[in-house]
Design a protein around this motif. Structure first.
Motif, PDB file in Angstrom:
ATOM      1  N   TRP A 291       0.821  -1.219   0.000  1.00 55.47           N
ATOM      2  CA  TRP A 291       0.000   0.000   0.000  1.00 55.47           C
ATOM      3  C   TRP A 291       0.846   1.257   0.000  1.00 55.47           C
ATOM      4  O   TRP A 291       0.433   2.305  -0.488  1.00 55.47           O
ATOM      5  N   GLU A 295       2.970   8.762  -3.303  1.00 59.68           N
ATOM      6  CA  GLU A 295       1.740   9.550  -3.372  1.00 59.68           C
ATOM      7  C   GLU A 295       0.890   9.363  -2.115  1.00 59.68           C
ATOM      8  O   GLU A 295       0.303  10.321  -1.610  1.00 59.68           O
ATOM      9  N   HIS A 296       0.807   8.131  -1.612  1.00 55.52           N
ATOM     10  CA  HIS A 296       0.020   7.904  -0.402  1.00 55.52           C
ATOM     11  C   HIS A 296       0.612   8.633   0.802  1.00 55.52           C
ATOM     12  O   HIS A 296      -0.116   9.225   1.607  1.00 55.52           O
ATOM     13  N   GLU A 318      -7.288  12.191  -2.585  1.00 53.93           N
ATOM     14  CA  GLU A 318      -6.739  12.146  -3.951  1.00 53.93           C
ATOM     15  C   GLU A 318      -6.056  13.467  -4.298  1.00 53.93           C
ATOM     16  O   GLU A 318      -4.940  13.491  -4.839  1.00 53.93           O
ATOM     17  N   GLN A 321      -2.711  13.910  -2.614  1.00 56.21           N
ATOM     18  CA  GLN A 321      -1.630  13.204  -3.299  1.00 56.21           C
ATOM     19  C   GLN A 321      -1.104  14.015  -4.477  1.00 56.21           C
ATOM     20  O   GLN A 321       0.101  14.108  -4.695  1.00 56.21           O
TER      21      GLN A 321
END
Length: 412
Positions: A291, A295-296, A318, A321
């Protein structure tokens, strides 16, 4: 509810600026309030009135038209890159820069852009009550870009005190270049790109006034001279026997085209390198947990700021990110990720995302600005800027947040 969150977010972003202000007691809140109201009215006019929307759409269509004209030259030299079902990133977005930059440099050479910059700068100073040069510089950056605007302001930089040069360095984090707007409008909604630009200018002045308030006396509030402008026009004149001699036009144009080519290569190299490095980091992180991606992780850090834009939790994460990716890499990386899907986003999400990415605020820009100052000012001013890298980054981030929140208020 989401509108209320957006309003609260706008106030919190200003509060963050106050929290980190170098001289809280010297902030000119009257001027800040005037500029904030101007920005709100401007964003309202450009997004909520048919005449305002027509203005920004007309401007966006104008840049898109320039891009289409540029394709004529690209098709002549590289027909297999243009006459295809789907053009790639370099051909569709970057190669038109080879025509658009020389066009803006020609407008500078014949005196049109310097005239526009001078009078817009004077008008902005008159309306906002800000020092003449800071207002002039904000407009100059909109047309020329940050390093070019610094280069043509070298005489002014040498004469002003160190605290004011830091203000200019912080403002330089929040600009775009007019010659690159055509590339942006090929990837993101043009009406929001064109709305972001003037809003960014005023927010850059607001944020630097809060973070780094500087008292400027009437004797200091002068503009030394404009020198030349543009990527090639910086060197367009030289002194010959005490007289200023203009560089021959075609020599000047050749330099402009060469500089445009260098910019295309620089952007291409940066996008390739940053995307590849981000993918490498993701691969390493996923060895720990599938996971975990860059970006996360960036999304977790930026989530509170994204949520304050008035987005639901899913879209806020979103957006967070995308925000983090843009700051670590550059705006083109994010635009490339969303250009084929942003048309399906809700209007408010489209607006805040597009406005946020419409600036050069990222880590690599810090290096460009520091490098530009090294060749222009003395050691004291260089040290002042080098010691305040964090403030430069904070300034760029706050301007992007403020601009996105300001425009987002009127688009739902």
């Amino acid at each position: 509810m989401y509108l209320l969150v957006n309003v609260v977010g706008l106030l919190i972003f200003i509060g963050v600026g106050f929290l980190f202000s170098k001289k809280k007691k010297e902030i000119d809140w009257r001027s800040v309030l005037i500029m904030l109201v101007i920005n709100l009215v401007l964003a309202w006019f450009l997004t909520s009135f048919s005449i305002g929307r027509d203005i920004v759409l007309g401007a966006a269509n104008g840049f898109n038209w320039l891009v289409q004209v540029a394709y004529t030259g690209i098709a002549f030299a590289l027909p297999s890159w243009v006459n295809v079902k789907q053009m790639d990133f370099v051909a569709s977005v970057l190669l038109p820069i080879l025509m658009i930059i020389p066009l803006f440099d020609i407008l500078t050479y014949i005196g049109v852009l310097p005239w526009v910059i001078k009078w817009l700068g004077r008008g902005l100073a008159k309306i906002t009550g800000q020092p003449k040069f800071e207002s002039f510089f904000a407009v100059e950056m909109m047309f020329l870009g940050n390093t070019e605007a610094l280069a043509v302001s070298s005489l002014q930089l040498k004469q002003m005190k160190a605290e004011r040069t830091l203000t200019l360095a912080m403002m330089s984090m929040s600009c775009v270049t007019a010659s690159i707007i055509g590339a942006y409008t090929q990837m993101m909604p043009g009406q929001f790109i064109l709305t972001a630009i003037p809003v960014n200018i005023i927010n850059a002045i607001i944020v630097t006034n809060i973070l780094n308030p500087v008292k400027v006396t009437p004797e200091e509030d002068t503009i030394a001279k404009m020198g030349g402008s543009g990527s090639a026009a910086v060197e367009a004149t030289e002194m010959v026997e005490g007289k200023v001699e203009r560089e021959p036009f075609f020599s000047f144009l050749g330099d402009s085209i060469l500089n445009a080519g260098k910019l295309v290569l620089i952007i291409t190299a940066n996008v390739i390198a940053f995307v590849a490095l981000a993918a490498l980091i993701d691969k390493v992180l996923q060895l720990v947990n599938p996971w975990i991606t860059l970006e996360h992780l960036l999304g977790i850090v930026m989530f509170p700021f994204a949520w304050l834009m008035g987005l639901d939790v899913h879209h806020a994460f979103e957006f967070a990110q995308f925000m983090g990716t843009k700051l670590v890499t550059n705006e083109f990386v994010v635009m490339g990720k969303v250009q084929h899907s942003i048309g399906s986003f809700a209007p408010h999400y489209q607006a805040v995302l597009t406005v946020f990415v419409t600036s050069f605020a990222n880590f690599s820009t810090v290096g460009m600005i520091i490098g530009a100052f090294k060749g222009l000012v003395d050691r004291e001013k260089n040290d002042m800027i080098a010691k305040n890298v964090g403030y430069m980054l904070l300034s760029g981030i706050l301007v992007s947040l403020l601009s996105a929140a300001t425009v987002g208020l009127f688009v739902w």
